[in-house]
Design an enzyme around this catalytic site. Structure first.
Site, PDB file in Angstrom:
ATOM      1  N   LYS A   1      -4.881  30.688  33.678  1.00 48.69           N
ATOM      2  CA  LYS A   1      -4.098  29.814  32.811  1.00 48.69           C
ATOM      3  C   LYS A   1      -4.647  29.872  31.377  1.00 48.69           C
ATOM      4  CE  LYS A   1      -2.838  26.836  36.725  1.00 48.69           C
ATOM      5  NZ  LYS A   1      -2.947  25.485  37.321  1.00 48.69           N
TER       6      LYS A   1
ATOM      7  N   TYR B   1       7.255  26.555  38.432  1.00 48.53           N
ATOM      8  CA  TYR B   1       6.816  25.239  38.922  1.00 48.53           C
ATOM      9  C   TYR B   1       8.002  24.347  39.302  1.00 48.53           C
ATOM     10  CZ  TYR B   1       1.873  25.980  37.694  1.00 48.53           C
ATOM     11  OH  TYR B   1       0.568  26.430  37.647  1.00 48.53           O
TER      12      TYR B   1
ATOM     13  N   PHE C   1       3.880  14.574  35.647  1.00 49.21           N
ATOM     14  CA  PHE C   1       3.076  15.471  34.812  1.00 49.21           C
ATOM     15  C   PHE C   1       3.788  16.786  34.468  1.00 49.21           C
ATOM     16  CE2 PHE C   1       1.815  16.175  39.282  1.00 49.21           C
ATOM     17  CZ  PHE C   1       2.038  17.540  39.408  1.00 49.21           C
TER      18      PHE C   1
ATOM     19  N   ARG D   1      -7.030  31.060  47.742  1.00 47.61           N
ATOM     20  CA  ARG D   1      -7.037  29.600  47.568  1.00 47.61           C
ATOM     21  C   ARG D   1      -8.443  29.036  47.793  1.00 47.61           C
ATOM     22  NH1 ARG D   1      -2.399  26.826  45.670  1.00 47.61           N
ATOM     23  NH2 ARG D   1      -2.777  25.117  47.121  1.00 47.61           N
TER      24      ARG D   1
ATOM     25  N   THR E   1      -7.399  21.623  43.863  1.00 50.15           N
ATOM     26  CA  THR E   1      -6.619  21.456  42.625  1.00 50.15           C
ATOM     27  C   THR E   1      -7.380  20.637  41.586  1.00 50.15           C
ATOM     28  OG1 THR E   1      -4.616  21.515  43.977  1.00 50.15           O
ATOM     29  CG2 THR E   1      -4.388  20.675  41.733  1.00 50.15           C
TER      30      THR E   1
ATOM     31  N   ARG F   1     -12.870  26.848  40.403  1.00 51.02           N
ATOM     32  CA  ARG F   1     -12.701  25.538  39.766  1.00 51.02           C
ATOM     33  C   ARG F   1     -13.963  24.682  39.897  1.00 51.02           C
ATOM     34  NH1 ARG F   1      -6.681  24.727  42.310  1.00 51.02           N
ATOM     35  NH2 ARG F   1      -5.444  25.640  40.628  1.00 51.02           N
TER      36      ARG F   1
ATOM     37  N   ASN G   1      -7.195  23.395  34.964  1.00 49.51           N
ATOM     38  CA  ASN G   1      -7.952  23.920  36.114  1.00 49.51           C
ATOM     39  C   ASN G   1      -7.985  25.448  36.199  1.00 49.51           C
ATOM     40  OD1 ASN G   1      -5.351  24.207  37.002  1.00 49.51           O
ATOM     41  ND2 ASN G   1      -5.555  22.912  38.810  1.00 49.51           N
TER      42      ASN G   1
ATOM     43  N   HIS H   1      -4.333  29.722  38.813  1.00 43.03           N
ATOM     44  CA  HIS H   1      -3.298  29.443  39.814  1.00 43.03           C
ATOM     45  C   HIS H   1      -3.374  30.473  40.936  1.00 43.03           C
ATOM     46  CE1 HIS H   1       0.626  29.109  41.762  1.00 43.03           C
ATOM     47  NE2 HIS H   1       0.718  30.417  41.622  1.00 43.03           N
TER      48      HIS H   1
ATOM     49  N   GLU I   1       6.590  34.774  43.610  1.00 40.19           N
ATOM     50  CA  GLU I   1       5.965  34.640  42.286  1.00 40.19           C
ATOM     51  C   GLU I   1       5.669  36.010  41.667  1.00 40.19           C
ATOM     52  OE1 GLU I   1       2.690  31.970  43.056  1.00 40.19           O
ATOM     53  OE2 GLU I   1       4.035  30.285  43.440  1.00 40.19           O
TER      54      GLU I   1
HETATM   55  P1  RTP Z   1      -1.613  25.941  41.282  1.00 38.02           P
HETATM   56  O1  RTP Z   1      -0.171  25.953  41.752  1.00 38.02           O
HETATM   57  O2  RTP Z   1      -1.751  25.965  39.786  1.00 38.02           O
HETATM   58  O3  RTP Z   1      -2.497  26.922  41.988  1.00 38.02           O
HETATM   59  O4  RTP Z   1      -2.172  24.521  41.664  1.00 38.02           O
HETATM   60  P2  RTP Z   1      -2.219  23.812  43.057  1.00 38.02           P
HETATM   61  O5  RTP Z   1      -1.349  24.468  44.067  1.00 38.02           O
HETATM   62  O6  RTP Z   1      -3.676  23.671  43.349  1.00 38.02           O
HETATM   63  O7  RTP Z   1      -1.608  22.406  42.674  1.00 38.02           O
HETATM   64  P3  RTP Z   1      -0.085  21.883  42.577  1.00 38.02           P
HETATM   65  O8  RTP Z   1      -0.054  20.550  43.239  1.00 38.02           O
HETATM   66  O9  RTP Z   1       0.899  22.933  42.968  1.00 38.02           O
HETATM   67  O10 RTP Z   1       0.027  21.621  41.018  1.00 38.02           O
HETATM   68  C1  RTP Z   1       0.257  22.683  40.140  1.00 38.02           C
HETATM   69  C2  RTP Z   1      -0.541  22.474  38.885  1.00 38.02           C
HETATM   70  O11 RTP Z   1      -0.047  21.325  38.196  1.00 38.02           O
HETATM   71  C3  RTP Z   1      -1.105  20.704  37.507  1.00 38.02           C
HETATM   72  N1  RTP Z   1      -1.232  19.309  37.956  1.00 38.02           N
HETATM   73  N2  RTP Z   1      -1.440  18.315  37.142  1.00 38.02           N
HETATM   74  N3  RTP Z   1      -1.814  14.885  38.202  1.00 38.02           N
HETATM   75  C4  RTP Z   1      -1.756  15.880  37.347  1.00 38.02           C
HETATM   76  O12 RTP Z   1      -1.917  15.739  36.162  1.00 38.02           O
HETATM   77  C5  RTP Z   1      -1.521  17.213  37.879  1.00 38.02           C
HETATM   78  N4  RTP Z   1      -1.332  17.521  39.163  1.00 38.02           N
HETATM   79  C6  RTP Z   1      -1.156  18.854  39.204  1.00 38.02           C
HETATM   80  C7  RTP Z   1      -2.373  21.481  37.804  1.00 38.02           C
HETATM   81  O13 RTP Z   1      -2.564  22.436  36.748  1.00 38.02           O
HETATM   82  C8  RTP Z   1      -2.020  22.170  39.100  1.00 38.02           C
HETATM   83  O14 RTP Z   1      -2.808  23.332  39.285  1.00 38.02           O
END
Ligand code: RTP
Length: 155
Positions: A16, A56, A64, A92, A98, A109, A119, A122, A133
């Site tokens: 990112k 997304y 958010f 992962r 996350t 992370r 973070n 991705h 993707e």
């Molecule tokens: P990623 O898709 O980036 O690998 O992340 P992830 O599966 O670990 O998490 P996901 O729930 O899919 O969320 C995607 C990205 O959104 C941002 N996020 N911000 N509460 C918040 O402010 C919040 N929650 C999620 C993070 O950048 C997360 O990686």
């Protein structure tokens, strides 16, 4: 007679904008290389808003979401396709939780980040999403066709 060809698993990994800005590109790529996965696609890319929104789309009702889109489009990202047995789940694990404060030390992370909203990386959450993707972020012809020439016991 039907032949079922076992497809090699691929995942979409993206460094990112904060990872690029903080000079963590080499460090992050290195972790996937050392693990033993195969790099099939790699580019530095300024993501347009509509692509970030498509990537997304499952999160578009979340509060958010606008911040997330601003973040992902705030500077160049590094797009990667990595290949190997079990690469989706393994990536992962290498990436960690996350919320970086909950990510174990030793994960990307866990070692390199403190905020959920910054973070650094991705990783696709399923083989189907890996395919989706990679199709979204790479054009045809951008992925390389190559196999590891290392002896099997080294990979
Ligand atoms: P990623 O898709 O980036 O690998 O992340 P992830 O599966 O670990 O998490 P996901 O729930 O899919 O969320 C995607 C990205 O959104 C941002 N996020 N911000 N509460 C918040 O402010 C919040 N929650 C999620 C993070 O950048 C997360 O990686």
């Amino acid at each position: 007679i039907f032949f079922f060809v076992q497809e090699v698993e691929q995942t979409y990994i993206m460094i990112k904008p904060d990872g690029v800005q903080r000079g963590l590109v080499g460090e992050i790529i290195s972790r996937f290389e050392k693990k033993g996965f195969l790099l099939k696609g790699l580019k530095l890319f300024q993501c347009p808003k509509d692509l970030a929104q498509e990537h997304y789309k499952d999160l578009k009702e979340r509060p958010f979401f606008p911040n997330l889109i601003d973040y992902i489009t705030s500077g160049p990202v590094v797009c990667m396709a990595w290949e190997g047995d079990g690469v989706v789940a393994s990536a992962r694990k290498l990436i960690g939780a996350t919320n970086p404060l909950q990510a174990e030390p030793g994960t990307i992370r866990g070692d390199l980040a403190v905020q959920t909203g910054r973070n650094v990386v991705h990783g696709s959450d399923s083989p189907d999403n890996g395919k989706r993707e990679i199709g979204l972020w790479f054009k045809e012809g951008e992925l390389a066709q190559w196999e590891s020439v290392q002896t099997p016991w080294l990979i």
